[in-house]
Design a protein around this motif. Sequence first.
Motif, PDB file in Angstrom:
ATOM      1  N   GLU A 111      42.347  61.638  42.185  1.00 30.65           N
ATOM      2  CA  GLU A 111      42.229  60.003  42.378  1.00 30.65           C
ATOM      3  C   GLU A 111      42.053  59.918  43.626  1.00 30.65           C
ATOM      4  N   LYS A 112      43.019  60.488  44.476  1.00 30.74           N
ATOM      5  CA  LYS A 112      43.412  60.170  46.013  1.00 30.74           C
ATOM      6  C   LYS A 112      42.099  60.591  46.782  1.00 30.74           C
ATOM      7  N   ARG A 113      41.634  61.825  46.271  1.00 29.78           N
ATOM      8  CA  ARG A 113      40.299  62.440  47.144  1.00 29.78           C
ATOM      9  C   ARG A 113      39.034  61.424  46.738  1.00 29.78           C
ATOM     10  N   ARG A 114      39.080  60.735  45.528  1.00 28.80           N
ATOM     11  CA  ARG A 114      38.089  60.084  45.082  1.00 28.80           C
ATOM     12  C   ARG A 114      37.989  58.592  45.534  1.00 28.80           C
ATOM     13  N   THR A 115      39.105  58.031  45.882  1.00 26.06           N
ATOM     14  CA  THR A 115      39.282  56.770  46.371  1.00 26.06           C
ATOM     15  C   THR A 115      39.834  56.551  47.748  1.00 26.06           C
ATOM     16  N   GLY A 116      40.456  57.463  48.395  1.00 25.60           N
ATOM     17  CA  GLY A 116      41.282  57.228  49.620  1.00 25.60           C
ATOM     18  C   GLY A 116      42.596  56.917  49.363  1.00 25.60           C
ATOM     19  N   TYR A 117      42.970  56.271  48.069  1.00 24.79           N
ATOM     20  CA  TYR A 117      44.264  55.948  47.881  1.00 24.79           C
ATOM     21  C   TYR A 117      45.078  56.388  46.638  1.00 24.79           C
ATOM     22  N   PRO A 118      46.290  56.341  47.193  1.00 25.09           N
ATOM     23  CA  PRO A 118      47.059  55.660  48.147  1.00 25.09           C
ATOM     24  C   PRO A 118      46.845  56.251  49.469  1.00 25.09           C
ATOM     25  N   TYR A 168      49.661  41.124  42.115  1.00 26.03           N
ATOM     26  CA  TYR A 168      48.306  41.469  42.121  1.00 26.03           C
ATOM     27  C   TYR A 168      47.647  40.547  42.980  1.00 26.03           C
ATOM     28  N   ASN A 169      47.079  40.878  44.019  1.00 28.16           N
ATOM     29  CA  ASN A 169      46.275  40.003  45.038  1.00 28.16           C
ATOM     30  C   ASN A 169      44.923  39.737  44.581  1.00 28.16           C
ATOM     31  N   GLU A 170      44.665  38.828  43.689  1.00 26.21           N
ATOM     32  CA  GLU A 170      43.229  38.376  43.275  1.00 26.21           C
ATOM     33  C   GLU A 170      42.211  37.908  44.517  1.00 26.21           C
ATOM     34  N   SER A 171      42.956  37.598  45.423  1.00 31.10           N
ATOM     35  CA  SER A 171      41.996  37.029  46.584  1.00 31.10           C
ATOM     36  C   SER A 171      41.735  37.986  47.394  1.00 31.10           C
ATOM     37  N   GLY A 172      42.316  39.179  47.334  1.00 27.25           N
ATOM     38  CA  GLY A 172      42.065  40.199  48.463  1.00 27.25           C
ATOM     39  C   GLY A 172      40.986  40.876  48.526  1.00 27.25           C
ATOM     40  N   SER A 173      40.517  41.612  49.434  1.00 25.51           N
ATOM     41  CA  SER A 173      39.188  42.315  49.497  1.00 25.51           C
ATOM     42  C   SER A 173      39.078  43.490  48.402  1.00 25.51           C
ATOM     43  N   LEU A 176      41.523  47.541  45.218  1.00 26.08           N
ATOM     44  CA  LEU A 176      41.432  48.886  44.842  1.00 26.08           C
ATOM     45  C   LEU A 176      42.864  49.752  45.312  1.00 26.08           C
ATOM     46  N   GLU A 177      43.324  49.396  46.326  1.00 26.84           N
ATOM     47  CA  GLU A 177      44.519  50.073  46.691  1.00 26.84           C
ATOM     48  C   GLU A 177      45.920  49.747  46.013  1.00 26.84           C
ATOM     49  N   GLN A 178      45.954  48.730  45.635  1.00 26.99           N
ATOM     50  CA  GLN A 178      46.797  48.137  44.798  1.00 26.99           C
ATOM     51  C   GLN A 178      46.943  48.955  43.389  1.00 26.99           C
ATOM     52  N   ILE A 179      45.884  48.840  42.729  1.00 30.35           N
ATOM     53  CA  ILE A 179      45.248  49.602  41.288  1.00 30.35           C
ATOM     54  C   ILE A 179      45.684  50.978  41.588  1.00 30.35           C
ATOM     55  N   PHE A 185      44.306  51.327  33.900  1.00 36.23           N
ATOM     56  CA  PHE A 185      44.105  51.344  35.220  1.00 36.23           C
ATOM     57  C   PHE A 185      42.699  51.667  35.400  1.00 36.23           C
ATOM     58  N   ILE A 186      41.814  52.452  34.590  1.00 37.74           N
ATOM     59  CA  ILE A 186      40.594  52.894  34.703  1.00 37.74           C
ATOM     60  C   ILE A 186      39.952  51.520  34.622  1.00 37.74           C
ATOM     61  N   LYS A 187      40.142  50.446  33.616  1.00 38.86           N
ATOM     62  CA  LYS A 187      39.451  49.457  33.317  1.00 38.86           C
ATOM     63  C   LYS A 187      39.862  48.554  34.458  1.00 38.86           C
ATOM     64  N   ALA A 188      41.119  48.437  34.995  1.00 34.66           N
ATOM     65  CA  ALA A 188      41.095  47.647  36.183  1.00 34.66           C
ATOM     66  C   ALA A 188      40.176  47.843  37.312  1.00 34.66           C
ATOM     67  N   GLU A 189      39.911  49.009  37.455  1.00 29.69           N
ATOM     68  CA  GLU A 189      39.082  49.455  38.518  1.00 29.69           C
ATOM     69  C   GLU A 189      37.541  49.141  38.194  1.00 29.69           C
ATOM     70  N   LEU A 190      37.147  49.406  36.815  1.00 29.23           N
ATOM     71  CA  LEU A 190      35.865  49.120  36.485  1.00 29.23           C
ATOM     72  C   LEU A 190      35.632  47.776  36.611  1.00 29.23           C
ATOM     73  N   ALA A 191      36.693  46.752  36.167  1.00 31.12           N
ATOM     74  CA  ALA A 191      36.444  45.366  35.959  1.00 31.12           C
ATOM     75  C   ALA A 191      36.402  44.891  37.634  1.00 31.12           C
TER      76      ALA A 191
END
Length: 290
Positions: free
Chosen positions: A231-238, A200-205, A210-213, A153-159
């Motif tokens: 992670e919630k306080r860092r990203t706002g998600y979920p 996974y919504n590859e065409s999403g904003s 990021l919210e999905q990840i 999941f770290i790599k998903a966000e980095l990508a």
Amino acid sequence: MLKWKKFSNSLKLRLLLRLLKRDGELNIAEQINAILTDPANRPVFTSNDDEAIFKYPGTFPYFNPFYNTRQLEWRDGAYFTRFFLDRLNTDQDPRRSVWALKVKKNNIDTFSGIESGYPTSVEYAVGANSSYPDALKTYQGLGVMMTYAEMEFIKAELALRGFNTGSTPKQHYEKGILASMTQWGVTMPSDFTSRPGVLYNESGSFDQQLEQIMLQKYFAYFFVDYQSWFEKRRTGYPVLPRGSGIPAENQFPVRVPYPTYLQSLNPTNLADAVKEMGGDNSNIKVWWDK
């Protein structure tokens, strides 16, 4: 030794991702790329065999730390939230059977949660909602420090943020879900990542992806110390629901205030630290989050 190196570099990626807002001061992106581009010398977790989990033997004195937890705190007074279980129910997530107890609702066995932040005047009947199964009290794998699922999941966000991880955000996202299920000993259904709530919504904003990840990372953090809060306080998600018992003025906490014992043991340095931060309450952001 190789596994210790993988653990160290994986932890460093967790830390660097958390510090990404301070990239201009600390060359965070450069340090992230140094790990991603040099797996021979800076290896990270690449499978469930690598993850840092202390497996409790189940013999004295090496018991799961929840082994002696009273039933009152374990099952009779602690329940899952609707936010957590409703999504797992919608997705028919097989991890439910390991994580939660079924209860009777309209004569049907189901997983049922309670309101997040419910009013203090509300009292839920014992056994009417899902809580932890007793099997978790003796489960060997609760000594979790860091998992392979988290690394994916770290790599998903980095990508998603444009770093070259060697795979797409979608590929890392799906590997993260599979790794979490493998960690908990359940079989992922062959169509799971194609289900409407998981696909996974590859065409999403950027924010939609990021919210999905982060939602799936949130589930994968089950029984991993405070990482889901970090992670919630860092990203706002979920995006978590505000229960009717939460006062309107209350904000989501972004730091833990200093413990009161420091007022007597170290008042001078405590006062200096509080002055430097601009206050000592749960609404004052830590430096990396500003």
